[in-house]
Design an enzyme around this catalytic site. Structure first.
Site, PDB file in Angstrom:
ATOM      1  N   CYS A  43      23.075  22.653  62.605  1.00 20.85           N
ATOM      2  CA  CYS A  43      22.952  22.636  64.061  1.00 20.85           C
ATOM      3  C   CYS A  43      23.962  21.672  64.679  1.00 20.85           C
ATOM      4  O   CYS A  43      24.410  20.724  64.045  1.00 20.85           O
ATOM      5  CB  CYS A  43      21.558  22.192  64.452  1.00 20.85           C
ATOM      6  SG  CYS A  43      20.258  23.067  63.578  1.00 20.85           S
ATOM      7  N   ARG A  82      29.022  25.136  63.874  1.00 20.64           N
ATOM      8  CA  ARG A  82      28.005  24.505  63.027  1.00 20.64           C
ATOM      9  C   ARG A  82      26.729  25.339  62.941  1.00 20.64           C
ATOM     10  O   ARG A  82      25.889  25.107  62.068  1.00 20.64           O
ATOM     11  CB  ARG A  82      27.654  23.121  63.588  1.00 20.64           C
ATOM     12  CG  ARG A  82      28.810  22.161  63.597  1.00 20.64           C
ATOM     13  CD  ARG A  82      28.368  20.834  64.146  1.00 20.64           C
ATOM     14  NE  ARG A  82      27.445  20.185  63.250  1.00 20.64           N
ATOM     15  CZ  ARG A  82      27.785  19.299  62.331  1.00 20.64           C
ATOM     16  NH1 ARG A  82      29.028  18.936  62.206  1.00 20.64           N
ATOM     17  NH2 ARG A  82      26.888  18.751  61.549  1.00 20.64           N
ATOM     18  N   TRP A 129      21.044  26.418  63.863  1.00 23.71           N
ATOM     19  CA  TRP A 129      21.110  27.223  62.636  1.00 23.71           C
ATOM     20  C   TRP A 129      19.699  27.160  62.062  1.00 23.71           C
ATOM     21  O   TRP A 129      19.246  26.117  61.603  1.00 23.71           O
ATOM     22  CB  TRP A 129      22.129  26.626  61.671  1.00 23.71           C
ATOM     23  CG  TRP A 129      22.324  27.431  60.422  1.00 23.71           C
ATOM     24  CD1 TRP A 129      23.157  28.495  60.263  1.00 23.71           C
ATOM     25  CD2 TRP A 129      21.709  27.219  59.147  1.00 23.71           C
ATOM     26  NE1 TRP A 129      23.084  28.960  58.972  1.00 23.71           N
ATOM     27  CE2 TRP A 129      22.200  28.194  58.253  1.00 23.71           C
ATOM     28  CE3 TRP A 129      20.768  26.305  58.657  1.00 23.71           C
ATOM     29  CZ2 TRP A 129      21.804  28.291  56.929  1.00 23.71           C
ATOM     30  CZ3 TRP A 129      20.379  26.391  57.338  1.00 23.71           C
ATOM     31  CH2 TRP A 129      20.899  27.378  56.484  1.00 23.71           C
ATOM     32  N   ASN A 151      18.579  18.033  64.130  1.00 22.44           N
ATOM     33  CA  ASN A 151      19.295  18.697  63.044  1.00 22.44           C
ATOM     34  C   ASN A 151      18.704  18.154  61.752  1.00 22.44           C
ATOM     35  O   ASN A 151      18.551  16.946  61.616  1.00 22.44           O
ATOM     36  CB  ASN A 151      20.791  18.361  63.153  1.00 22.44           C
ATOM     37  CG  ASN A 151      21.628  19.105  62.131  1.00 22.44           C
ATOM     38  OD1 ASN A 151      21.130  19.978  61.423  1.00 22.44           O
ATOM     39  ND2 ASN A 151      22.892  18.756  62.049  1.00 22.44           N
ATOM     40  N   GLY A 152      18.366  19.023  60.800  1.00 25.41           N
ATOM     41  CA  GLY A 152      17.777  18.559  59.543  1.00 25.41           C
ATOM     42  C   GLY A 152      16.435  19.227  59.304  1.00 25.41           C
ATOM     43  O   GLY A 152      16.099  20.218  59.963  1.00 25.41           O
ATOM     44  N   GLU A 206      37.176  32.570  44.329  1.00 21.98           N
ATOM     45  CA  GLU A 206      37.338  32.193  45.731  1.00 21.98           C
ATOM     46  C   GLU A 206      37.685  33.418  46.579  1.00 21.98           C
ATOM     47  O   GLU A 206      37.191  33.578  47.691  1.00 21.98           O
ATOM     48  CB  GLU A 206      38.400  31.091  45.845  1.00 21.98           C
ATOM     49  CG  GLU A 206      38.787  30.673  47.248  1.00 21.98           C
ATOM     50  CD  GLU A 206      37.637  30.157  48.094  1.00 21.98           C
ATOM     51  OE1 GLU A 206      36.536  29.903  47.577  1.00 21.98           O
ATOM     52  OE2 GLU A 206      37.831  30.042  49.319  1.00 21.98           O
ATOM     53  N   LYS A 212      35.411  34.664  49.725  1.00 21.92           N
ATOM     54  CA  LYS A 212      35.961  34.854  51.074  1.00 21.92           C
ATOM     55  C   LYS A 212      35.562  36.213  51.609  1.00 21.92           C
ATOM     56  O   LYS A 212      35.112  36.352  52.730  1.00 21.92           O
ATOM     57  CB  LYS A 212      37.471  34.784  51.034  1.00 21.92           C
ATOM     58  CG  LYS A 212      38.309  33.631  51.413  1.00 21.92           C
ATOM     59  CD  LYS A 212      37.902  32.460  52.172  1.00 21.92           C
ATOM     60  CE  LYS A 212      36.577  31.854  51.927  1.00 21.92           C
ATOM     61  NZ  LYS A 212      36.471  30.497  51.580  1.00 21.92           N
ATOM     62  N   GLU A 256      31.636  36.604  52.326  1.00 25.28           N
ATOM     63  CA  GLU A 256      31.027  35.849  53.425  1.00 25.28           C
ATOM     64  C   GLU A 256      31.444  36.348  54.802  1.00 25.28           C
ATOM     65  O   GLU A 256      30.673  36.220  55.743  1.00 25.28           O
ATOM     66  CB  GLU A 256      31.227  34.341  53.271  1.00 25.28           C
ATOM     67  CG  GLU A 256      32.623  33.846  53.316  1.00 25.28           C
ATOM     68  CD  GLU A 256      32.719  32.353  53.003  1.00 25.28           C
ATOM     69  OE1 GLU A 256      31.749  31.615  53.188  1.00 25.28           O
ATOM     70  OE2 GLU A 256      33.802  31.922  52.582  1.00 25.28           O
ATOM     71  N   HIS A 297      32.797  42.925  28.923  1.00 25.36           N
ATOM     72  CA  HIS A 297      31.475  42.501  28.452  1.00 25.36           C
ATOM     73  C   HIS A 297      30.366  42.850  29.449  1.00 25.36           C
ATOM     74  O   HIS A 297      29.279  42.284  29.390  1.00 25.36           O
ATOM     75  CB  HIS A 297      31.477  40.996  28.175  1.00 25.36           C
ATOM     76  CG  HIS A 297      32.431  40.606  27.096  1.00 25.36           C
ATOM     77  ND1 HIS A 297      32.230  40.926  25.767  1.00 25.36           N
ATOM     78  CD2 HIS A 297      33.637  39.979  27.150  1.00 25.36           C
ATOM     79  CE1 HIS A 297      33.255  40.482  25.045  1.00 25.36           C
ATOM     80  NE2 HIS A 297      34.115  39.910  25.863  1.00 25.36           N
ATOM     81  N   LYS A 342      28.994  26.124  59.288  1.00 26.59           N
ATOM     82  CA  LYS A 342      29.880  25.132  58.683  1.00 26.59           C
ATOM     83  C   LYS A 342      29.049  23.883  58.431  1.00 26.59           C
ATOM     84  O   LYS A 342      28.166  23.553  59.213  1.00 26.59           O
ATOM     85  CB  LYS A 342      30.985  24.837  59.703  1.00 26.59           C
ATOM     86  CG  LYS A 342      32.206  24.197  59.130  1.00 26.59           C
ATOM     87  CD  LYS A 342      33.163  25.246  58.655  1.00 26.59           C
ATOM     88  CE  LYS A 342      34.433  24.644  58.096  1.00 26.59           C
ATOM     89  NZ  LYS A 342      35.039  25.560  57.123  1.00 26.59           N
TER      90      LYS A 342
HETATM   91  C1  F6R Z   1      33.023  28.975  51.999  1.00 34.13           C
HETATM   92  C2  F6R Z   1      32.578  27.692  52.482  1.00 34.13           C
HETATM   93  C3  F6R Z   1      31.460  27.024  51.753  1.00 34.13           C
HETATM   94  C4  F6R Z   1      31.773  25.535  51.604  1.00 34.13           C
HETATM   95  C5  F6R Z   1      30.566  24.797  51.011  1.00 34.13           C
HETATM   96  C6  F6R Z   1      30.888  23.332  50.776  1.00 34.13           C
HETATM   97  O1  F6R Z   1      34.074  29.474  52.774  1.00 34.13           O
HETATM   98  O2  F6R Z   1      33.072  27.177  53.445  1.00 34.13           O
HETATM   99  O3  F6R Z   1      31.225  27.619  50.521  1.00 34.13           O
HETATM  100  O4  F6R Z   1      32.894  25.393  50.798  1.00 34.13           O
HETATM  101  O5  F6R Z   1      29.476  24.896  51.878  1.00 34.13           O
HETATM  102  O6  F6R Z   1      31.236  22.703  51.968  1.00 34.13           O
HETATM  103  P1  F6R Z   1      32.023  21.340  51.984  1.00 34.13           P
HETATM  104  O7  F6R Z   1      33.356  21.584  51.395  1.00 34.13           O
HETATM  105  O8  F6R Z   1      32.091  20.967  53.433  1.00 34.13           O
HETATM  106  O9  F6R Z   1      31.226  20.362  51.173  1.00 34.13           O
END
Ligand code: F6R
Length: 610
Positions: free
Chosen positions: A2, A27, A74, A100-101, A483, A487, A490, A506, A605
């Site tokens: 949040c 966020r 969130w 938040n939390g 990775e 990408k 998500e 396998h 994020k």
């Molecule tokens: C994927 C992504 C997440 C973050 C993960 C860790 O695109 O952004 O998988 O990498 O939540 O976040 P940080 O790097 O901020 O600890």
């Protein structure tokens, strides 16, 4: 998670809060709300959806007052709807809070409150806290004491901001496990969950510490612990510019951040790389040089994309420095009673520096005697402050929820770290110089790949309708495959998996048919021939192959349906270059599918809850 913004000062609070919330939407973005203190009342407006939905439904100009709070959510407890949106009030409607939390013991507190005759409108843990503070205020007659008493009974995490009509000229903020910063202006103060919400007003900030509270008025602020011990706060300066928070003409932050990578990668080694010495100068590690020299093992701990970076780091360090490396999901690390000795160096990799799982992992590592380092992007973040030493990524603010430029900056820092450790040990000058030169060539090579984005866009159009994609790579390119798959899933919601290419036979090979595209990272390195065989295995089952290949590889175009070439680099740096077409492929597929690339469903994020 949040986003929180609070304002107290001389100006109308509502527009400042709304603009701050827009900056924080990355966020969390399932509902938004504001509360303005218009003594003797609180004016509250909240709405499911984004901040623009709130603006469309409420005439913000009618919310007048110079103190207030806002929130973009969130969801953790309760679905995203108008009622569960923050701010929440106490039973009397005099006290409002944003949170938040997670309040872990909210059900116990709620039971007590219900027994005392209190009712609830929402399903949230946050409303329970608001009602609890209200009840305590009725007994104690002092808001600060009520907040403090409530927080000392609460288990869990909070970034919390409280406003009220009982103390209309005061904002109370508190943090445990969820970041909050104070913005220090001239006779005006802000509180926010990150610096992006305050930079339009001031560059002077105070990072609240764990278990710290701040009392803000129109003329000043004090900080103390939740246990009521006065604390001394240090004023820091925000290090980025406001225009770094704008899209700068790009349709999405994600695309802007992909295109920033020549610059952000260079910023990651500028002033650090010593090409002629085949080495680097990492000022943030000087205090732990001896520990690094004698380290018997390196353990990376991280989540998501940052964990993938750690996997690349494992190849880099084991190859260049010959130190054993382990890479741990932070969320698993502390729950499996890890064996850690004082000779271990535990390194948290994190863009935000606030990820709750990663933070918990390094606290555990420290408790067990390890040296704890950070490779973090956000300056002043909790992980940056709680580690013994570290190296900043210098990627600038990353707003797109899907991490792109932070990943390549992590690889930049990890390469330098491996070089540094290697040169302390057995790595020779010439090999050191090779790595350093290869690193220095990367920005121009990224630029060259970006110039071919239209080819990737055309391929994306062809594959936007598929349901699954497999990503395969070998060696150091295996994490790049993981990775690439992350990408795609998500932001486009297409199911994607990454595997080491040789693992395909396998199990995953059972999935291959004409509907299963397979992305291979098939650059010219020691496993090239083996990868070609894996490509043949896919073709033999009618699978479509998209190959990331080395420039000038004429052989592979006969095997793959599509070839995306990348310039030749040192084999250990291939994941950096391979990531660029994979990021673009995910981006253009998601756009083609009409997905909200910067705000993918269910994601946010900076994951500050466990
Ligand atoms: C994927 C992504 C997440 C973050 C993960 C860790 O695109 O952004 O998988 O990498 O939540 O976040 P940080 O790097 O901020 O600890």
């Amino acid at each position: 998670m949040c986003g929180i913004v609070g304002y107290i000062g001389q100006q109308q609070a509502a527009p400042i809060i709304i603009n701050g919330l827009k900056r924080l939407e990355y966020r969390g973005y399932d509902s938004a709300g504001v509360c303005i203190v218009r003594s003797p009342e609180l004016d509250i407006a909240k709405k499911a959806g984004r901040v623009v939905d709130l603006e469309a439904n409420v005439d913000i100009s009618l919310l007048t007052g110079t103190t207030g709070v806002g929130h973009t959510r969130w969801a953790t407890h309760g679905i995203p709807n108008d009622v569960n949106a923050h701010p929440h009030t106490d039973a009397s409607g005099r006290i409002a809070l944003v949170h938040n939390g997670i309040i872990e013991n909210y059900l116990t507190i709620k039971k007590k409150l219900v027994a005392a005759g209190y009712g609830f409108r929402s399903e949230t843990d946050s409303e329970v806290l608001a009602v609890f503070i209200g009840m305590l205020y009725d007994t104690l007659g002092d808001l600060e004491s009520a907040v403090r008493t409530a927080l000392s009974e609460v288990e869990g995490t909070f970034g919390l901001v409280v406003v009220s009509t009982v103390e209309p000229d005061m904002i109370i903020a508190a943090r445990r496990g969820s970041p909050l910063i104070l913005g220090i202006g001239n006779d005006e103060f802000l509180v926010a969950s990150d610096a992006s919400a305050v930079i339009a007003h001031t560059r002077q900030v105070v990072y609240l510490h764990e278990n710290e509270m701040a009392i803000l008025t129109r003329t000043g602020f004090t900080t103390k612990t939740i246990a009521n011990v006065e604390t001394h706060s240090v004023i820091d300066e925000i290090t980025f510019e406001l225009d770094q928070l704008e899209k700068g003409g790009f349709p999405h932050f994600m695309l802007k951040e992909i295109y920033e990578q020549p610059m952000t990668f260079r910023d990651g080694y500028r002033g650090r790389l010593l090409i002629d010495e085949g080495n680097v100068r990492l000022g943030g590690l000087t205090s732990v040089v001896d520990k690094l020299r004698s380290a018997k093992r390196i353990i990376f701990t991280a989540c998501g994309t940052s964990w993938h970076a750690g996997l690349v780091g494992e190849y880099l360090i084991e190859h260049l420095a010959r130190i054993p490396v382990e890479v741990e999901y932070a969320s698993e690390f502390r729950y499996r009673n890890p064996i850690i000795t004082p000779d271990d160096v535990v390194i948290a990799i994190s863009q935000s520096g606030e990820t709750a799982d990663t933070l918990a992992a390094i606290r555990e590592a420290r408790l067990r005697g390890a040296t704890v380092l950070g490779m973090v992007n956000v300056v002043g973040s909790t992980i940056a402050r709680e580690t013994d030493a570290g190296v900043y990524l210098h990627a600038g603010p990353e707003i797109g929820v899907a991490s792109t430029k932070a990943f390549t900056s992590q690889l930049c820092v990890l390469t330098q770290f491996a070089l540094y450790l290697g040169r302390m040990r057995q790595l020779g000058l010439e090999e050191g110089k090779n790595i350093a030169r290869a690193l220095d060539a990367i920005p121009d090579q990224i630029h060259a790949i970006l110039e071919k984005a239209d080819v990737i866009e055309a391929i994306a159009k062809e594959y936007a309708g598929v349901s699954n994609i497999l990503y395969l790579g070998r060696g150091v390119n295996f994490p790049a495959a993981l990775e690439g798959a992350l990408k795609l899933k998500e932001i486009s919601y297409i199911h994607a998996e990454g595997y080491p290419a040789a693992e395909m036979k396998h199990g995953p090979i059972a999935l291959i048919d004409e509907n299963m595209p397979v992305v291979f990272i098939a650059t010219k390195d020691e496993s090239y021939d083996k990868i070609l065989s894996n490509i043949q295995e896919v073709r033999a089952r009618n699978g479509k192959v998209i190959a990331i290949a080395s420039e000038g590889d004429d052989h592979i175009s006969a095997l793959a349906s599509h070839v995306l070439t990348i310039p030749t680099t040192h084999p250990l740096l291939t994941p950096v270059l391979a990531s660029i077409p994979l990021q673009l492929l995910a981006y253009y597929i998601a756009v083609e599918r009409g997905c909200n690339v910067d705000m993918p469903r269910n994601l946010a994020k900076s994951v500050t809850v466990e």
